[in-house]
Design a protein around this motif. Structure first.
Motif, short mmCIF file in Angstrom:
data_model
loop_
_atom_site.label_atom_id
_atom_site.label_comp_id
_atom_site.label_asym_id
_atom_site.label_seq_id
_atom_site.Cartn_x
_atom_site.Cartn_y
_atom_site.Cartn_z
N TRP A 120 -9.72 -6.62 10.24
CA TRP A 120 -9.46 -6.25 8.84
C TRP A 120 -10.73 -6.38 8.00
O TRP A 120 -11.03 -5.50 7.18
CB TRP A 120 -8.36 -7.14 8.28
N PHE A 121 -11.48 -7.47 8.21
CA PHE A 121 -12.71 -7.67 7.45
C PHE A 121 -13.71 -6.56 7.72
O PHE A 121 -14.28 -5.96 6.79
CB PHE A 121 -13.30 -9.03 7.80
N GLN B 28 -15.40 0.50 4.93
CA GLN B 28 -14.93 1.43 3.90
C GLN B 28 -15.80 1.36 2.64
O GLN B 28 -15.95 2.36 1.93
CB GLN B 28 -13.47 1.10 3.54
N ASN B 29 -16.36 0.18 2.37
CA ASN B 29 -17.22 0.01 1.20
C ASN B 29 -18.68 0.31 1.49
O ASN B 29 -19.55 -0.01 0.67
CB ASN B 29 -17.10 -1.42 0.66
N GLY C 114 -20.60 -1.05 3.79
CA GLY C 114 -21.36 -2.25 4.12
C GLY C 114 -21.61 -3.18 2.94
O GLY C 114 -22.33 -4.16 3.09
N ARG C 115 -21.03 -2.88 1.78
CA ARG C 115 -21.25 -3.71 0.59
C ARG C 115 -20.08 -4.68 0.40
O ARG C 115 -19.08 -4.63 1.11
CB ARG C 115 -21.41 -2.82 -0.64
N PHE C 116 -20.26 -5.55 -0.59
CA PHE C 116 -19.22 -6.50 -1.01
C PHE C 116 -18.78 -7.44 0.12
O PHE C 116 -17.60 -7.77 0.25
CB PHE C 116 -17.99 -5.76 -1.57
N LYS C 117 -19.73 -7.86 0.95
CA LYS C 117 -19.37 -8.76 2.04
C LYS C 117 -18.92 -10.13 1.51
O LYS C 117 -18.00 -10.74 2.05
CB LYS C 117 -20.55 -8.93 3.00
N LYS C 118 -19.57 -10.60 0.44
CA LYS C 118 -19.19 -11.90 -0.11
C LYS C 118 -17.79 -11.87 -0.72
O LYS C 118 -17.06 -12.84 -0.64
CB LYS C 118 -20.22 -12.34 -1.15
N VAL C 119 -17.46 -10.74 -1.34
CA VAL C 119 -16.11 -10.61 -1.89
C VAL C 119 -15.08 -10.57 -0.77
O VAL C 119 -14.03 -11.23 -0.82
CB VAL C 119 -16.01 -9.35 -2.76
#
Length: 300
Positions: free
Chosen positions: A254-255, A261-262, A264-269
């Motif tokens: 899921w992660f 889908q983003n 490769g961004r918003f990994k911290k979120v």
């Protein structure tokens, strides 16, 4: 609270941040007004009004004493890091970069050190470094003693009967990627408590979402951070390691799908969201026996 209950007096510990307050720019505050507000809040709570305030569930003396092991270990670890950085900083000012204070030959190498210009260290600097090494060695001995105490706690959990709160830690140690450090923090800081649902579990760790919806405005403010900070920080670290040690689980997939889908961004979120899902999944596993899809177990 315990003294009042021992005398037969009904006592409630209220979370002060959960009491509704006036939102005027300048509000009047006196002890009398605060006392009246507490009385009105208590009367509403006893009448059964929902969400009038949040009452704290006080831990038992045994649980409160048991979590001191983890908290003291975290404090000593932070002190060890400060001591090591202080020693390295003093030597770096003399042009020495390759000294390792945590190695066993630290005292022997200290006597052989030479500065960047080839001169021996001054006597006062050597004395200061020797005193810092004494503090560091004391911290290492205390950390070793705490680790032995945690291992004894884990052995006690392994021998505990199923269904007891001590058996929770034993079930945590069965999961691959969760060692003694993570299991002790998860158990002593959170999972020893009874929770009614997954929302209570996430809220206790400060990982509950805080939406802001008013009319056409609808956005997410992030996690509340109103819970146990030690448990929350440990879960964030565990979420990163979960991706490494449990790559085949549904949570890891899921992660990676959401990050893909983003772009490769918003990994911290996403890792914060994974920490919340992981806490709920682990809670269900240790209390209800619900397996985590694709989870690998530790080998004997």
């Amino acid at each position: 609270h315990r003294a009042l209950e021992a005398e037969g007096i009904e006592s409630h510990v209220v979370d002060p941040a959960s009491i509704a307050m006036p939102r005027r720019r300048r509000r009047t505050k006196t002890d009398r007004i605060d006392g009246e507000m507490l009385v009105r809040t208590l009367l509403a709570f006893k009448r059964g009004e929902p969400r009038v305030c949040a009452m704290v569930k006080a831990p038992t003396p045994e649980h409160e004493d048991r979590r001191r092991l983890v908290r003291e270990r975290q404090e000593l670890t932070a002190e060890r890091v400060r001591a090591v950085n202080r020693i390295k900083g003093l030597l770096f000012a003399q042009g020495i970069r390759d000294y390792r204070p945590l190695r066993r030959d630290r005292r022997q190498r200290l006597a052989e050190l030479r500065g960047g210009d080839g001169r021996a260290l001054g006597p006062h600097l050597q004395a200061q470094l020797a005193r810092l090494l004494e503090r560091l060695e004391l911290l290492l001995e205390q950390l070793k003693a705490l680790l032995a105490a945690l291992k004894a706690l884990a052995a006690e959990a392994q021998a505990a009967a199923a269904g007891t709160d001590a058996a929770v830690m034993a079930r945590l140690l069965e999961i691959k990627g969760i060692g003694l450090g993570f299991a002790s923090v998860l158990f002593t800081e959170g999972l020893f408590r009874p929770f009614a649902n997954r929302r209570q579990v996430a809220a206790y760790a400060g990982l509950a979402p805080t939406p802001w919806r008013s009319g056409t405005i609808d956005y997410e403010q992030g996690v509340s951070k109103a819970g146990n900070p030690r448990l929350r920080a440990t879960l964030i670290q565990l979420a990163w390691l979960w991706l490494r040690h449990q790559p085949q689980t549904a949570l890891s997939r899921w992660f990676h799908d959401r990050v893909r889908q983003n772009g490769g961004r918003f990994k911290k979120v996403m890792i914060t969201a994974l920490a919340r899902k992981l806490l709920v999944a682990v809670w269900k596993y240790v209390t209800q026996g619900v397996d985590i899809e694709g989870m690998a177990m530790t080998t004997a």
